[in-house]
Design an enzyme around this catalytic site. Structure first.
Site, PDB file in Angstrom:
ATOM      1  CB  CYS A  78     -19.295   1.109 -15.205  1.00 16.03           C
ATOM      2  SG  CYS A  78     -17.626   0.876 -15.819  1.00 16.03           S
TER       3      CYS A  78
ATOM      4  CG  HIS B 135     -19.749  -0.774 -11.642  1.00 21.62           C
ATOM      5  ND1 HIS B 135     -19.609  -1.836 -12.495  1.00 21.62           N
ATOM      6  CD2 HIS B 135     -18.654   0.016 -11.844  1.00 21.62           C
ATOM      7  CE1 HIS B 135     -18.490  -1.694 -13.187  1.00 21.62           C
ATOM      8  NE2 HIS B 135     -17.900  -0.585 -12.809  1.00 21.62           N
TER       9      HIS B 135
ATOM     10  CG  ASN C 255     -14.992  -2.481 -13.789  1.00 21.04           C
ATOM     11  OD1 ASN C 255     -16.027  -2.662 -14.433  1.00 21.04           O
ATOM     12  ND2 ASN C 255     -14.571  -1.272 -13.469  1.00 21.04           N
TER      13      ASN C 255
HETATM   14  C1  LIG Z   1      -6.335   1.697  -9.888  1.00 26.84           C
HETATM   15  C2  LIG Z   1      -6.178   1.664  -8.386  1.00 26.84           C
HETATM   16  C3  LIG Z   1      -6.386   0.233  -7.868  1.00 26.84           C
HETATM   17  C4  LIG Z   1      -4.752   2.079  -8.052  1.00 26.84           C
HETATM   18  O1  LIG Z   1      -4.574   2.107  -6.659  1.00 26.84           O
HETATM   19  P1  LIG Z   1      -3.879   3.351  -5.944  1.00 26.84           P
HETATM   20  O2  LIG Z   1      -3.825   3.025  -4.524  1.00 26.84           O
HETATM   21  O3  LIG Z   1      -4.629   4.588  -6.359  1.00 26.84           O
HETATM   22  O4  LIG Z   1      -2.457   3.298  -6.569  1.00 26.84           O
HETATM   23  P2  LIG Z   1      -1.659   4.448  -7.336  1.00 26.84           P
HETATM   24  O5  LIG Z   1      -2.178   4.588  -8.727  1.00 26.84           O
HETATM   25  O6  LIG Z   1      -1.583   5.653  -6.471  1.00 26.84           O
HETATM   26  O7  LIG Z   1      -0.250   3.782  -7.398  1.00 26.84           O
HETATM   27  C5  LIG Z   1       0.502   3.509  -6.212  1.00 26.84           C
HETATM   28  C6  LIG Z   1       1.767   2.778  -6.621  1.00 26.84           C
HETATM   29  O8  LIG Z   1       1.420   1.446  -7.035  1.00 26.84           O
HETATM   30  C7  LIG Z   1       1.968   1.210  -8.327  1.00 26.84           C
HETATM   31  N1  LIG Z   1       1.078   0.304  -9.055  1.00 26.84           N
HETATM   32  C8  LIG Z   1       0.039   0.616  -9.860  1.00 26.84           C
HETATM   33  N2  LIG Z   1      -0.533  -0.501 -10.339  1.00 26.84           N
HETATM   34  C9  LIG Z   1       0.172  -1.538  -9.808  1.00 26.84           C
HETATM   35  C10 LIG Z   1       0.059  -2.932  -9.921  1.00 26.84           C
HETATM   36  N3  LIG Z   1      -0.882  -3.529 -10.671  1.00 26.84           N
HETATM   37  N4  LIG Z   1       0.916  -3.703  -9.232  1.00 26.84           N
HETATM   38  C11 LIG Z   1       1.869  -3.154  -8.459  1.00 26.84           C
HETATM   39  N5  LIG Z   1       2.041  -1.838  -8.311  1.00 26.84           N
HETATM   40  C12 LIG Z   1       1.188  -1.041  -8.981  1.00 26.84           C
HETATM   41  C13 LIG Z   1       2.076   2.561  -8.979  1.00 26.84           C
HETATM   42  O9  LIG Z   1       3.034   2.552 -10.007  1.00 26.84           O
HETATM   43  C14 LIG Z   1       2.490   3.414  -7.808  1.00 26.84           C
HETATM   44  O10 LIG Z   1       3.850   3.229  -7.607  1.00 26.84           O
HETATM   45  P3  LIG Z   1       4.786   4.471  -7.201  1.00 26.84           P
HETATM   46  O11 LIG Z   1       4.248   4.927  -5.864  1.00 26.84           O
HETATM   47  O12 LIG Z   1       6.127   3.867  -7.151  1.00 26.84           O
HETATM   48  O13 LIG Z   1       4.614   5.488  -8.286  1.00 26.84           O
HETATM   49  C15 LIG Z   1      -7.161   2.630  -7.687  1.00 26.84           C
HETATM   50  O14 LIG Z   1      -6.828   3.958  -7.992  1.00 26.84           O
HETATM   51  C16 LIG Z   1      -8.586   2.379  -8.096  1.00 26.84           C
HETATM   52  O15 LIG Z   1      -9.116   1.325  -7.878  1.00 26.84           O
HETATM   53  N6  LIG Z   1      -9.270   3.407  -8.666  1.00 26.84           N
HETATM   54  C17 LIG Z   1     -10.626   3.264  -9.131  1.00 26.84           C
HETATM   55  C18 LIG Z   1     -10.573   2.622 -10.461  1.00 26.84           C
HETATM   56  C19 LIG Z   1     -11.886   2.074 -10.914  1.00 26.84           C
HETATM   57  O16 LIG Z   1     -12.568   1.414 -10.192  1.00 26.84           O
HETATM   58  N7  LIG Z   1     -12.177   2.340 -12.182  1.00 26.84           N
HETATM   59  C20 LIG Z   1     -13.305   1.855 -12.857  1.00 26.84           C
HETATM   60  C21 LIG Z   1     -14.514   2.650 -12.536  1.00 26.84           C
HETATM   61  S1  LIG Z   1     -15.856   2.138 -13.457  1.00 26.84           S
END
Ligand SMILES: CC(C)(COP(=O)(O)OP(=O)(O)OC[C@H]1O[C@@H](n2cnc3c(N)ncnc32)[C@H](O)[C@@H]1OP(=O)(O)O)[C@@H](O)C(=O)NCCC(=O)NCCS
Length: 323
Positions: free
Chosen positions: A112, A250, A280
């Site tokens: 990215c 980004h 993204n």
């Molecule tokens: C991916 C992201 C949105 C997940 O959000 P989060 O708040 O960290 O969520 P978690 O991974 O801790 O998951 C929390 C819960 O939501 C659930 N969950 C994950 N994706 C889900 C979805 N699409 N819909 C519903 N529930 C979801 C998980 O299973 C978890 O459930 P549990 O508590 O029962 O185990 C977040 O971590 C993020 O944006 N990270 C940065 C990623 C990024 O930008 N990457 C690219 C960089 S270039």
């Protein structure tokens, strides 16, 4: 004229709009969860156009706006992590389509952060080899590498491409860059390539070829990397954040940008955001945003913009440009 500026921008997004509701038909998720955790409402997904097709379309628009012909290009750099093939590079495929027979062409792989890295790489090559015109592209078909059964990643990504033509100018349009990587954190975001599965390999090494991400780790990295990159790129330039009209980040996640805005005590309106409609798009996100800003007439000659990106590698970087 010894300086270099952006002479024209262009972008292309595949026409198919995939909403959060559509994704909820594929994996257990819903519009409310995705919107609240990421800020994304919809993304464009390719129905078959490959990265080079998208890159070529974005480039044609950028060339037309810059008033530069394909044959006048000395250099083409494509930042991508989703090339059509390993060989030829996407840049060589684009070169052929544009009949840019006088150019050197190659791809770079910085996930990215790719567009920001490509901009500074092109500037350096233009200076060292006395090139007049360069074409810089960020283009991706991430839908090819998304695991469409993994709800924690498939909601995040989209396809698209953006391009900028660099030309010679009296003023310095690319003022300063700050580029860094943290390879030791690379496991947080991976896409496998070719398996090491030969008759001679001591151990078969089969990798997952889809995007695998530790979302929390990447989130933590991104929030601190953006702040470091913004501080780093301003340092020594005599330019303050007040003089920057827009920060063009980004477009990964609204919560990441909100966090950074609070940390730097900046109004959120200082950040140009379009991730609600693009998702993204990795290396394409910054040039797609620049193109939108240009088309909306948001940037005037003399405006200073700060481009900042982060992603796989892990890598990050920022560039200050003057329009
Ligand atoms: C991916 C992201 C949105 C997940 O959000 P989060 O708040 O960290 O969520 P978690 O991974 O801790 O998951 C929390 C819960 O939501 C659930 N969950 C994950 N994706 C889900 C979805 N699409 N819909 C519903 N529930 C979801 C998980 O299973 C978890 O459930 P549990 O508590 O029962 O185990 C977040 O971590 C993020 O944006 N990270 C940065 C990623 C990024 O930008 N990457 C690219 C960089 S270039």
């Amino acid at each position: 004229m010894s300086n270099i500026k952006i002479g024209g921008v262009g972008a292309y997004l595949p026409p198919l709009v995939v909403t959060n509701n559509k994704i909820s038909e594929l994996v257990p998720t819903n519009d409310e969860w995705i919107l609240e955790r990421t800020g994304i409402k919809e993304r464009r997904i390719s129905e078959g156009e490959n990265t080079s097709d998208i890159a070529t379309k974005a480039s044609k628009l950028a060339l037309e706006r810059a008033g530069v012909k394909g044959e006048d290009l000395d250099l083409i750099i494509v930042a991508t992590i989703t090339p059509d093939m390993f060989i030829p590079s996407v840049a060589c495929l684009v070169q052929s389509e544009l009949k840019a027979d006088n150019a050197a062409a190659f791809d770079i792989s910085v996930a990215c952060s790719g567009f920001v890295y490509a901009l500074e790489t092109a500037k350096a090559l233009m200076k060292s080899l006395d090139y007049k015109n360069a074409l810089i592209i960020g283009a991706e078909t991430l839908s090819k590498v998304v695991d469409w059964t993994d709800r924690s990643t498939c909601i995040l990504f989209g396809d698209g491409g953006g391009a900028a033509v660099l030309v010679r100018d009296e003023k310095q349009g690319i003022i300063n860059s700050y580029l860094k990587s943290e390879g030791k954190k690379g496991d947080a975001l991976t896409i496998g390539a070719v398996d090491f599965n030969t008759p001679f390999a001591s151990e078969k090494n089969i990798k997952n070829k889809n995007i695998v991400m530790n979302g929390r780790e990447v989130f933590k990295f991104a929030t601190s990397a953006i702040v470091r990159a913004i501080d780093g790129v301003l340092e020594g330039t005599g330019i303050s954040l007040d003089e920057i009209k827009y920060i063009v980040p980004h477009q990964a996640n609204m919560r990441i940008i909100d966090y950074v805005a609070r940390k730097l005590e900046l109004d959120i309106d200082k950040f140009y955001l379009n991730l609600d409609t693009t998702g993204n798009t990795s290396s394409a996100s910054v040039p797609i945003a620049l193109n939108e800003m240009y088309e909306k007439n948001l940037i005037k000659e003399g405006d200073k913009l700060l481009l900042v990106a982060f992603g796989g590698g892990l890598s990050y970087g920022a560039t200050i440009i003057e329009w």
